[in-house]
Design a protein around this motif. Structure first.
Motif, PDB file in Angstrom:
ATOM      1  N   PHE A 103       0.778  -1.098   0.173  1.00  0.00           N
ATOM      2  CA  PHE A 103       0.166  -0.020   0.011  1.00  0.00           C
ATOM      3  C   PHE A 103       0.906   1.293   0.039  1.00  0.00           C
ATOM      4  O   PHE A 103       2.024   1.125   0.149  1.00  0.00           O
ATOM      5  N   GLU A 166      -7.890  -0.556   5.038  1.00  0.00           N
ATOM      6  CA  GLU A 166      -8.669   0.243   4.581  1.00  0.00           C
ATOM      7  C   GLU A 166      -7.951   1.519   4.219  1.00  0.00           C
ATOM      8  O   GLU A 166      -7.094   1.828   5.139  1.00  0.00           O
ATOM      9  N   GLU A 167      -8.458   2.108   3.260  1.00  0.00           N
ATOM     10  CA  GLU A 167      -7.993   3.481   3.007  1.00  0.00           C
ATOM     11  C   GLU A 167      -8.505   4.568   3.977  1.00  0.00           C
ATOM     12  O   GLU A 167      -9.508   4.410   4.480  1.00  0.00           O
ATOM     13  N   VAL A 185      -3.001   4.944   5.678  1.00  0.00           N
ATOM     14  CA  VAL A 185      -3.236   4.235   4.419  1.00  0.00           C
ATOM     15  C   VAL A 185      -3.705   5.058   3.332  1.00  0.00           C
ATOM     16  O   VAL A 185      -4.852   5.710   3.505  1.00  0.00           O
ATOM     17  N   MET A 186      -3.068   5.539   2.141  1.00  0.00           N
ATOM     18  CA  MET A 186      -3.453   6.290   1.435  1.00  0.00           C
ATOM     19  C   MET A 186      -4.055   5.678   0.261  1.00  0.00           C
ATOM     20  O   MET A 186      -5.257   5.700  -0.320  1.00  0.00           O
ATOM     21  N   HIS A 187      -3.572   4.539  -0.523  1.00  0.00           N
ATOM     22  CA  HIS A 187      -4.199   3.778  -1.493  1.00  0.00           C
ATOM     23  C   HIS A 187      -3.625   2.285  -1.154  1.00  0.00           C
ATOM     24  O   HIS A 187      -2.557   1.956  -0.880  1.00  0.00           O
TER      25      HIS A 187
END
Length: 190
Positions: A103, A166-167, A185-187
Protein backbone atom coordinates in the motif's frame (compact mmCIF):
# COMPACT_ATOMS: atom_id res chain seq x y z
CA UNK A 1 -24.27 -6.01 11.76
CA UNK A 2 -24.27 -2.32 11.00
CA UNK A 3 -24.60 0.77 13.14
CA UNK A 4 -24.28 4.29 11.82
CA UNK A 5 -23.75 2.92 8.32
CA UNK A 6 -20.43 1.22 9.11
CA UNK A 7 -20.08 -2.59 8.99
CA UNK A 8 -18.97 -4.49 12.10
CA UNK A 9 -15.21 -4.61 12.78
CA UNK A 10 -13.31 -5.88 15.85
CA UNK A 11 -9.54 -6.37 16.17
CA UNK A 12 -8.76 -9.67 17.91
CA UNK A 13 -6.77 -8.80 21.01
CA UNK A 14 -6.67 -12.22 22.63
CA UNK A 15 -8.17 -15.69 22.34
CA UNK A 16 -9.04 -18.41 24.82
CA UNK A 17 -9.69 -22.01 23.80
CA UNK A 18 -12.60 -23.60 25.66
CA UNK A 19 -11.99 -27.34 25.36
CA UNK A 20 -15.11 -28.36 27.25
CA UNK A 21 -17.29 -26.80 24.51
CA UNK A 22 -14.73 -27.07 21.66
CA UNK A 23 -14.90 -23.39 20.91
CA UNK A 24 -12.74 -20.28 21.11
CA UNK A 25 -13.50 -16.98 22.85
CA UNK A 26 -12.11 -14.07 20.80
CA UNK A 27 -11.75 -10.85 22.77
CA UNK A 28 -11.30 -7.26 21.68
CA UNK A 29 -12.74 -3.80 21.32
CA UNK A 30 -15.49 -3.37 18.75
CA UNK A 31 -14.18 -0.55 16.56
CA UNK A 32 -17.40 0.02 14.64
CA UNK A 33 -20.82 -1.44 13.88
CA UNK A 34 -22.90 -3.91 15.83
CA UNK A 35 -22.92 -7.70 16.22
CA UNK A 36 -25.76 -9.98 17.37
CA UNK A 37 -25.75 -13.49 18.77
CA UNK A 38 -26.10 -15.84 15.77
CA UNK A 39 -24.52 -13.44 13.22
CA UNK A 40 -21.99 -14.75 10.71
CA UNK A 41 -18.66 -12.93 10.86
CA UNK A 42 -15.45 -13.32 8.90
CA UNK A 43 -11.98 -13.83 10.40
CA UNK A 44 -9.60 -11.82 8.17
CA UNK A 45 -5.83 -11.37 8.11
CA UNK A 46 -2.45 -13.07 7.90
CA UNK A 47 -3.34 -14.83 4.67
CA UNK A 48 -6.53 -16.53 5.72
CA UNK A 49 -10.24 -15.94 5.98
CA UNK A 50 -12.96 -18.04 7.57
CA UNK A 51 -16.67 -17.53 8.00
CA UNK A 52 -17.89 -18.38 11.52
CA UNK A 53 -21.04 -17.86 13.60
CA UNK A 54 -21.14 -15.91 16.87
CA UNK A 55 -22.58 -18.33 19.44
CA UNK A 56 -22.32 -16.13 22.53
CA UNK A 57 -21.37 -12.53 23.33
CA UNK A 58 -19.81 -11.78 26.71
CA UNK A 59 -19.60 -8.19 27.94
CA UNK A 60 -18.80 -7.07 31.51
CA UNK A 61 -18.86 -10.68 32.75
CA UNK A 62 -22.36 -11.40 31.50
CA UNK A 63 -23.86 -12.75 28.33
CA UNK A 64 -25.73 -10.33 26.06
CA UNK A 65 -27.62 -10.68 22.77
CA UNK A 66 -25.81 -7.83 20.99
CA UNK A 67 -22.80 -5.55 21.28
CA UNK A 68 -21.82 -2.34 19.53
CA UNK A 69 -18.91 0.01 18.83
CA UNK A 70 -16.86 0.98 21.87
CA UNK A 71 -17.58 -2.21 23.84
CA UNK A 72 -14.89 -4.65 24.99
CA UNK A 73 -16.34 -8.10 24.38
CA UNK A 74 -15.64 -11.78 24.05
CA UNK A 75 -17.24 -13.54 21.09
CA UNK A 76 -17.59 -17.33 21.38
CA UNK A 77 -17.23 -19.12 18.03
CA UNK A 78 -16.97 -22.76 16.93
CA UNK A 79 -15.61 -24.49 13.88
CA UNK A 80 -12.16 -22.90 13.89
CA UNK A 81 -9.12 -25.15 14.06
CA UNK A 82 -6.35 -24.41 16.55
CA UNK A 83 -3.85 -22.10 14.86
CA UNK A 84 -6.38 -20.81 12.30
CA UNK A 85 -7.07 -17.69 14.36
CA UNK A 86 -4.57 -15.44 16.14
CA UNK A 87 -4.09 -12.08 17.77
CA UNK A 88 -3.89 -9.32 15.14
CA UNK A 89 -6.57 -10.67 12.83
CA UNK A 90 -9.99 -9.00 12.73
CA UNK A 91 -13.57 -10.15 12.95
CA UNK A 92 -15.67 -8.30 10.41
CA UNK A 93 -18.95 -8.27 8.54
CA UNK A 94 -18.49 -10.80 5.70
CA UNK A 95 -16.85 -9.22 2.64
CA UNK A 96 -16.38 -5.80 4.26
CA UNK A 97 -12.56 -5.85 4.53
CA UNK A 98 -9.71 -7.91 3.09
CA UNK A 99 -6.02 -8.53 3.75
CA UNK A 100 -3.32 -6.71 1.79
CA UNK A 101 0.48 -6.62 1.74
CA UNK A 102 1.26 -3.55 -0.40
CA UNK A 103 0.00 0.00 0.00
CA UNK A 104 0.90 3.67 -0.38
CA UNK A 105 1.04 5.68 2.83
CA UNK A 106 1.72 9.09 4.26
CA UNK A 107 4.06 8.81 7.28
CA UNK A 108 5.29 11.36 9.81
CA UNK A 109 8.36 10.68 11.94
CA UNK A 110 8.72 11.64 15.59
CA UNK A 111 11.56 13.86 16.81
CA UNK A 112 14.97 12.37 17.62
CA UNK A 113 14.27 13.03 21.30
CA UNK A 114 11.21 10.77 21.03
CA UNK A 115 13.04 7.93 19.29
CA UNK A 116 12.89 8.58 15.56
CA UNK A 117 15.89 8.18 13.29
CA UNK A 118 16.34 8.67 9.56
CA UNK A 119 14.42 6.26 7.32
CA UNK A 120 15.76 5.24 3.91
CA UNK A 121 14.39 3.14 1.06
CA UNK A 122 14.76 -0.59 1.75
CA UNK A 123 14.74 -0.33 5.53
CA UNK A 124 12.69 -2.86 7.46
CA UNK A 125 10.20 -1.37 9.92
CA UNK A 126 7.51 -2.82 12.18
CA UNK A 127 3.97 -1.59 11.54
CA UNK A 128 1.14 -1.66 14.11
CA UNK A 129 -2.43 -1.92 12.75
CA UNK A 130 -4.90 -2.31 15.63
CA UNK A 131 -3.59 -5.40 17.46
CA UNK A 132 -1.49 -6.65 14.50
CA UNK A 133 2.27 -6.11 14.35
CA UNK A 134 3.85 -6.90 10.97
CA UNK A 135 7.31 -6.25 9.57
CA UNK A 136 7.62 -4.61 6.19
CA UNK A 137 9.96 -2.82 3.80
CA UNK A 138 9.57 0.87 3.03
CA UNK A 139 10.24 2.63 -0.28
CA UNK A 140 10.38 6.43 -0.25
CA UNK A 141 8.56 8.07 -3.16
CA UNK A 142 8.58 11.52 -4.72
CA UNK A 143 12.34 11.67 -5.23
CA UNK A 144 13.21 11.40 -1.54
CA UNK A 145 16.48 9.67 -0.57
CA UNK A 146 16.00 9.93 3.18
CA UNK A 147 13.18 10.92 5.54
CA UNK A 148 14.45 12.84 8.58
CA UNK A 149 12.91 13.00 12.08
CA UNK A 150 9.99 15.44 12.36
CA UNK A 151 9.37 15.23 8.61
CA UNK A 152 6.49 13.82 6.59
CA UNK A 153 6.76 11.78 3.41
CA UNK A 154 4.90 9.56 0.99
CA UNK A 155 6.04 5.95 0.92
CA UNK A 156 5.16 2.54 -0.46
CA UNK A 157 5.10 -0.28 2.08
CA UNK A 158 5.41 -4.01 1.41
CA UNK A 159 4.37 -6.15 4.40
CA UNK A 160 5.58 -9.70 5.03
CA UNK A 161 2.01 -10.90 5.85
CA UNK A 162 -1.43 -9.74 4.63
CA UNK A 163 -3.18 -7.42 7.09
CA UNK A 164 -6.78 -6.15 6.92
CA UNK A 165 -6.43 -2.63 5.49
CA UNK A 166 -8.70 0.21 4.39
CA UNK A 167 -7.90 3.59 2.86
CA UNK A 168 -7.63 6.24 5.58
CA UNK A 169 -6.68 3.71 8.27
CA UNK A 170 -4.04 4.94 10.71
CA UNK A 171 -1.05 2.96 11.95
CA UNK A 172 2.07 3.35 14.07
CA UNK A 173 5.60 2.37 13.10
CA UNK A 174 8.72 1.28 14.92
CA UNK A 175 12.28 1.51 13.61
CA UNK A 176 15.25 -0.31 15.16
CA UNK A 177 13.11 -1.34 18.13
CA UNK A 178 11.90 2.18 18.99
CA UNK A 179 8.73 4.15 18.34
CA UNK A 180 9.40 6.11 15.16
CA UNK A 181 6.17 7.68 13.91
CA UNK A 182 2.72 7.19 12.50
CA UNK A 183 0.95 7.14 9.19
CA UNK A 184 -2.24 6.72 7.17
CA UNK A 185 -3.04 4.28 4.39
CA UNK A 186 -3.58 6.36 1.24
CA UNK A 187 -4.10 3.63 -1.42
CA UNK A 188 -4.18 -0.16 -1.46
CA UNK A 189 -1.81 -1.38 -4.20
CA UNK A 190 -2.67 -5.11 -4.40
Amino acid sequence: MEATGKPFLMHIGDLFWRNQVRAVMLTGLIERGRVHKGDSVEIVGFGGTALVAVEEIEASRRYVDEASAGMNVGLLIRGTAAGAVERGQVLAAPGSISGHTRFAADITLLSEEHGATEVRTGERLHFHFGTAVVAGDVTLTGGLDVLHPLHRGDVTIMLERPVPLEEGQSFALRHRGRAAGSGHVMHILN
